[in-house]
Design a protein around this motif. Structure first.
Motif, mmCIF file in Angstrom:
data_model
loop_
_atom_site.group_PDB
_atom_site.id
_atom_site.type_symbol
_atom_site.label_atom_id
_atom_site.label_comp_id
_atom_site.label_asym_id
_atom_site.label_seq_id
_atom_site.Cartn_x
_atom_site.Cartn_y
_atom_site.Cartn_z
ATOM 1 N N ILE A 149 14.571 -8.859 43.014
ATOM 2 C CA ILE A 149 13.701 -7.687 43.129
ATOM 3 C C ILE A 149 13.333 -7.173 41.741
ATOM 4 O O ILE A 149 12.176 -6.813 41.482
ATOM 5 N N GLN A 150 14.297 -7.136 40.827
ATOM 6 C CA GLN A 150 14.006 -6.693 39.466
ATOM 7 C C GLN A 150 13.010 -7.624 38.782
ATOM 8 O O GLN A 150 12.114 -7.164 38.062
ATOM 9 N N LEU A 151 13.145 -8.927 38.996
ATOM 10 C CA LEU A 151 12.202 -9.878 38.394
ATOM 11 C C LEU A 151 10.805 -9.708 38.977
ATOM 12 O O LEU A 151 9.807 -9.791 38.245
ATOM 13 N N LEU A 152 10.719 -9.469 40.269
ATOM 14 C CA LEU A 152 9.418 -9.236 40.891
ATOM 15 C C LEU A 152 8.762 -7.995 40.287
ATOM 16 O O LEU A 152 7.587 -8.025 39.896
ATOM 17 N N PHE A 153 9.526 -6.911 40.193
ATOM 18 C CA PHE A 153 9.010 -5.696 39.567
ATOM 19 C C PHE A 153 8.627 -5.949 38.111
ATOM 20 O O PHE A 153 7.607 -5.442 37.642
ATOM 21 N N SER A 154 9.450 -6.696 37.381
ATOM 22 C CA SER A 154 9.154 -6.916 35.960
ATOM 23 C C SER A 154 7.847 -7.674 35.778
ATOM 24 O O SER A 154 7.077 -7.366 34.869
ATOM 25 N N VAL A 155 7.569 -8.646 36.644
ATOM 26 C CA VAL A 155 6.300 -9.369 36.550
ATOM 27 C C VAL A 155 5.131 -8.430 36.848
ATOM 28 O O VAL A 155 4.135 -8.401 36.106
ATOM 29 N N LEU A 156 5.254 -7.651 37.918
ATOM 30 C CA LEU A 156 4.178 -6.730 38.284
ATOM 31 C C LEU A 156 3.938 -5.678 37.201
ATOM 32 O O LEU A 156 2.793 -5.373 36.853
ATOM 33 N N VAL A 157 5.018 -5.120 36.667
ATOM 34 C CA VAL A 157 4.896 -4.081 35.641
ATOM 35 C C VAL A 157 4.335 -4.669 34.351
ATOM 36 O O VAL A 157 3.488 -4.050 33.698
ATOM 37 N N THR A 158 4.764 -5.860 33.987
ATOM 38 C CA THR A 158 4.253 -6.497 32.772
ATOM 39 C C THR A 158 2.753 -6.743 32.894
ATOM 40 O O THR A 158 1.997 -6.458 31.955
ATOM 41 N N VAL A 159 2.327 -7.253 34.021
ATOM 42 C CA VAL A 159 0.889 -7.466 34.233
ATOM 43 C C VAL A 159 0.146 -6.137 34.154
ATOM 44 O O VAL A 159 -0.918 -6.044 33.530
ATOM 45 N N ARG A 160 0.714 -5.114 34.733
ATOM 46 C CA ARG A 160 0.094 -3.784 34.705
ATOM 47 C C ARG A 160 -0.052 -3.263 33.282
ATOM 48 O O ARG A 160 -1.107 -2.746 32.905
ATOM 49 N N PHE A 161 0.997 -3.412 32.472
ATOM 50 C CA PHE A 161 0.945 -2.941 31.082
ATOM 51 C C PHE A 161 -0.060 -3.746 30.279
ATOM 52 O O PHE A 161 -0.827 -3.181 29.480
ATOM 53 N N ILE A 162 -0.072 -5.045 30.449
ATOM 54 C CA ILE A 162 -0.985 -5.897 29.685
ATOM 55 C C ILE A 162 -2.437 -5.596 30.073
ATOM 56 O O ILE A 162 -3.307 -5.484 29.207
ATOM 57 N N MET A 163 -2.688 -5.451 31.362
ATOM 58 C CA MET A 163 -4.062 -5.153 31.803
ATOM 59 C C MET A 163 -4.519 -3.783 31.307
ATOM 60 O O MET A 163 -5.690 -3.617 30.964
ATOM 61 N N ALA A 164 -3.626 -2.824 31.278
ATOM 62 C CA ALA A 164 -3.997 -1.477 30.835
ATOM 63 C C ALA A 164 -4.340 -1.464 29.348
ATOM 64 O O ALA A 164 -5.266 -0.768 28.935
ATOM 65 N N THR A 165 -3.619 -2.218 28.537
ATOM 66 C CA THR A 165 -3.905 -2.238 27.096
ATOM 67 C C THR A 165 -5.079 -3.141 26.777
ATOM 68 O O THR A 165 -5.780 -2.937 25.800
ATOM 69 N N ARG A 166 -5.321 -4.105 27.607
ATOM 70 C CA ARG A 166 -6.401 -5.057 27.346
ATOM 71 C C ARG A 166 -7.775 -4.458 27.638
ATOM 72 O O ARG A 166 -8.752 -4.771 26.985
ATOM 73 N N PHE A 167 -7.860 -3.604 28.641
ATOM 74 C CA PHE A 167 -9.139 -3.091 29.067
ATOM 75 C C PHE A 167 -9.350 -1.611 28.706
ATOM 76 O O PHE A 167 -10.106 -0.926 29.375
ATOM 77 N N THR A 168 -8.685 -1.138 27.695
ATOM 78 C CA THR A 168 -8.906 0.265 27.279
ATOM 79 C C THR A 168 -9.718 0.333 26.036
ATOM 80 O O THR A 168 -9.934 -0.561 25.320
#
Length: 168
Positions: A149-168
């Motif tokens: 569960i932690q790994l699933l969250f870590s993948v989702l959160v990492t994608v979220r952080f990368i997408m937020a910094t990439r498209f700002t």
């Protein structure tokens, strides 16, 4: 009752705070919070589970060492794995928590990398150690579920952080 169309004259009115009603400072636009509460909850309770797991795992090893005809080399190696586990697990949880709180992907990625040898240890403890007791299977199954569960969250959160910094 306050009328929304009229200026406020209450205790928190701009003139009461030392400013003028027409001279308000422009507010900075609020940034969306990207941290994951669910991820942080699983990190927190995963840490508490790790304490219980470690204590129970050491007690099981003591029991096995005293009650079962363990080859000395195997017992030493498997007992050392328990110490190695704690040396990897504590930094992994710290990095995951820090990355989530600071909204940075790098610590979470390092945390995910540290999870790989831990998963290998859990699988070893479930199926390949010299003596596998039912308690070993239960403890390690719960740990694998927590880590999954932690790994699933870590993948989702990492994608979220990368997408937020990439498209700002």
């Amino acid at each position: 009752m306050m009328n929304l169309g009229q200026p406020s004259t209450g205790p928190l009115a701009p003139s009461a705070l030392g400013g003028q009603a027409g001279n308000q400072q422009p507010q900075k636009p609020r940034r969306r919070v990207l941290t994951s509460l669910g991820f942080q909850i699983f990190i927190f309770f995963g840490g508490w589970w790790d304490v219980a797991y470690y204590i129970l795992n050491i007690l099981v090893f003591v029991y096995k060492g005293l009650q079962l005809p363990y080859p000395n080399r195997n017992f030493s190696m498997e007992f050392c794995f328990s110490w190695l586990w704690i040396l990897i697990e504590a930094p992994r949880l710290f990095l995951a928590s820090k990355g989530n709180k600071t909204e940075r992907a790098a610590p979470i990625i390092f945390s995910t990398i540290l999870a790989m040898p831990l998963l290998a240890m859990y699988i070893y403890f479930v199926g390949f150690q010299t003596y596998v007791l039912k308690i070993d299977q239960i403890l390690n199954a719960i740990s694998i579920i927590f880590m999954g569960i932690q790994l699933l969250f870590s993948v989702l959160v990492t994608v979220r952080f990368i997408m937020a910094t990439r498209f700002t």
